[in-house]
Write a protein that holds these residues in place. Structure first.
Motif, short mmCIF file in Angstrom:
data_model
loop_
_atom_site.label_atom_id
_atom_site.label_comp_id
_atom_site.label_asym_id
_atom_site.label_seq_id
_atom_site.Cartn_x
_atom_site.Cartn_y
_atom_site.Cartn_z
N LEU A 148 0.78 -1.16 -0.06
CA LEU A 148 0.10 -0.01 0.10
C LEU A 148 0.75 1.18 -0.03
N GLU A 149 1.95 1.12 0.68
CA GLU A 149 2.76 2.46 0.73
C GLU A 149 3.47 2.57 -0.47
N GLU A 150 3.86 1.45 -1.10
CA GLU A 150 4.66 1.61 -2.38
C GLU A 150 3.71 2.14 -3.43
N GLN A 151 2.55 1.66 -3.37
CA GLN A 151 1.38 2.12 -4.48
C GLN A 151 1.40 3.77 -4.20
N ARG A 152 1.19 3.79 -2.92
CA ARG A 152 0.98 5.54 -2.55
C ARG A 152 2.15 6.53 -2.92
N ASP A 153 3.14 5.87 -2.96
CA ASP A 153 4.52 6.71 -3.23
C ASP A 153 4.56 6.50 -4.64
N ALA A 154 4.21 5.62 -5.45
CA ALA A 154 4.10 5.60 -7.02
C ALA A 154 3.20 6.52 -7.32
N TRP A 155 2.07 6.46 -6.69
CA TRP A 155 0.92 7.48 -7.02
C TRP A 155 1.38 8.93 -6.95
N LEU A 156 2.09 9.36 -5.69
CA LEU A 156 2.54 10.65 -5.58
C LEU A 156 3.40 11.17 -6.52
N ARG A 157 4.40 10.02 -6.82
CA ARG A 157 5.45 10.47 -8.02
C ARG A 157 4.87 10.85 -9.21
N ALA A 158 3.82 10.18 -9.71
CA ALA A 158 3.04 10.11 -10.76
C ALA A 158 2.32 11.49 -11.04
N VAL A 159 1.81 11.99 -9.71
CA VAL A 159 0.70 13.06 -9.65
C VAL A 159 2.17 14.44 -9.66
N ALA A 160 3.26 14.21 -8.98
CA ALA A 160 4.11 15.33 -9.34
C ALA A 160 4.92 15.22 -10.74
N GLU A 161 4.96 14.16 -11.31
CA GLU A 161 5.61 14.26 -12.55
C GLU A 161 4.48 14.87 -13.56
N THR A 162 3.30 14.56 -13.56
CA THR A 162 2.25 15.12 -14.20
C THR A 162 2.24 16.74 -14.07
N GLU A 163 2.52 17.26 -12.66
CA GLU A 163 2.39 18.62 -12.52
C GLU A 163 3.66 19.25 -13.25
N ASN A 164 4.95 18.40 -13.10
CA ASN A 164 6.03 19.14 -13.75
C ASN A 164 5.88 19.19 -15.13
N VAL A 165 5.19 17.96 -16.01
CA VAL A 165 4.83 18.20 -17.45
C VAL A 165 3.92 19.31 -17.56
N ARG A 166 3.17 19.57 -16.80
CA ARG A 166 2.07 20.59 -17.15
C ARG A 166 2.98 22.05 -17.08
N LYS A 167 3.67 22.27 -15.64
CA LYS A 167 4.35 23.33 -15.84
C LYS A 167 5.35 23.61 -17.11
N ARG A 168 6.18 22.59 -17.63
CA ARG A 168 7.02 22.76 -18.59
C ARG A 168 6.09 23.02 -19.97
N ALA A 169 5.11 22.40 -20.13
CA ALA A 169 4.19 22.59 -21.19
C ALA A 169 3.75 24.21 -21.14
N GLN A 170 3.15 24.62 -20.05
CA GLN A 170 2.77 26.14 -19.93
C GLN A 170 4.08 26.91 -20.42
N ALA A 171 5.25 26.55 -19.90
CA ALA A 171 6.47 27.59 -19.91
C ALA A 171 6.90 27.65 -21.45
N ASP A 172 6.72 26.17 -22.01
CA ASP A 172 7.05 26.21 -23.85
C ASP A 172 5.74 27.03 -24.41
N VAL A 173 4.78 26.99 -23.99
CA VAL A 173 3.60 27.87 -24.83
C VAL A 173 3.79 29.20 -24.51
N SER A 174 4.42 29.76 -23.37
CA SER A 174 4.73 30.94 -23.01
C SER A 174 5.72 31.41 -23.89
N ALA A 175 6.83 30.64 -24.06
CA ALA A 175 8.12 31.12 -24.73
C ALA A 175 7.69 31.05 -26.23
#
Length: 189
Positions: free
Chosen positions: A35-62
């Motif tokens: 359960l802890e492993e799955q929770r950690d994996a889920w948190l990492r996936a959420v963080a990675e999704t947020e990073n991708v979203r921020k990078r995409a926003q920066a690319d669009v802005s540029a």
């Protein structure tokens, strides 16, 4: 029946025993670990999704900010030509000269509105290799590595350089006679 009080519901959970099954403990521990492993994996996936979203926003802005870069690069030589025409026109034809001045003024206003600005170093300004391109170095009494003449203005789009300013820079004076210049090293005793 009005005096009846509600009966407490029976607790159907198993009562803890003093001797719990070690196999159940191990299974519970493994399940909690997964359960802890799955929770950690889920948190990492959420963080990675947020990073991708921020990078995409920066690319669009540029992309929005620098979308006109090629267009601006094409207009910069037009400004140069208009300025050269004004310099060559002199007093020959005032109507032509005033028309070219007006056109140049409109061109500069359009470029400025689009975020394009001139890089026009002042004489004596320190040479900046990020904004200037030295075309020649000449001996000068001025401090070494300072601008002594501007051959062509540069341009930038926001903070990105479209063309550096083409300049001549000063270098230290050399003694042509082969003898050292002792006058600056004399002690006045």
């Amino acid at each position: 029946m009005a005096d009846e009080q509600p009966q407490p519901q029976a607790d159907h959970s198993p009562a803890p025993t003093s001797t719990e099954d070690p196999a159940l403990e191990k299974l519970l521990s493994e399940t909690q670990s997964r359960l802890e492993e799955q929770r950690d994996a889920w948190l990492r996936a959420v963080a990675e999704t947020e990073n991708v979203r921020k990078r995409a926003q920066a690319d669009v802005s540029a992309a929005h900010k620098f979308a006109i870069e090629r267009f601006a690069e094409g207009l910069v030589p037009v400004c140069d030509s208009l300025e050269a025409t004004l310099a060559a026109a002199g007093e020959a034809n005032e109507a032509l000269k005033s028309g070219v001045e007006l056109t140049l003024k409109q061109m500069r206003a359009a470029l400025e509105k689009a975020g394009v600005s001139e890089i026009a170093p002042a004489l004596g300004e320190r040479f900046d290799p990020n904004r200037h391109q030295a075309m020649a170095a000449v001996e000068s009494p001025a401090e070494p590595n300072t601008v002594v003449s501007v051959m062509m203005k540069g341009y930038r789009l926001h903070e990105r350089i479209l063309r550096p300013a083409l300049v001549t820079v000063s270098k230290a004076l050399e003694n042509k006679g082969g003898n050292p210049d002792l006058s600056s090293n004399l002690n006045s005793n």
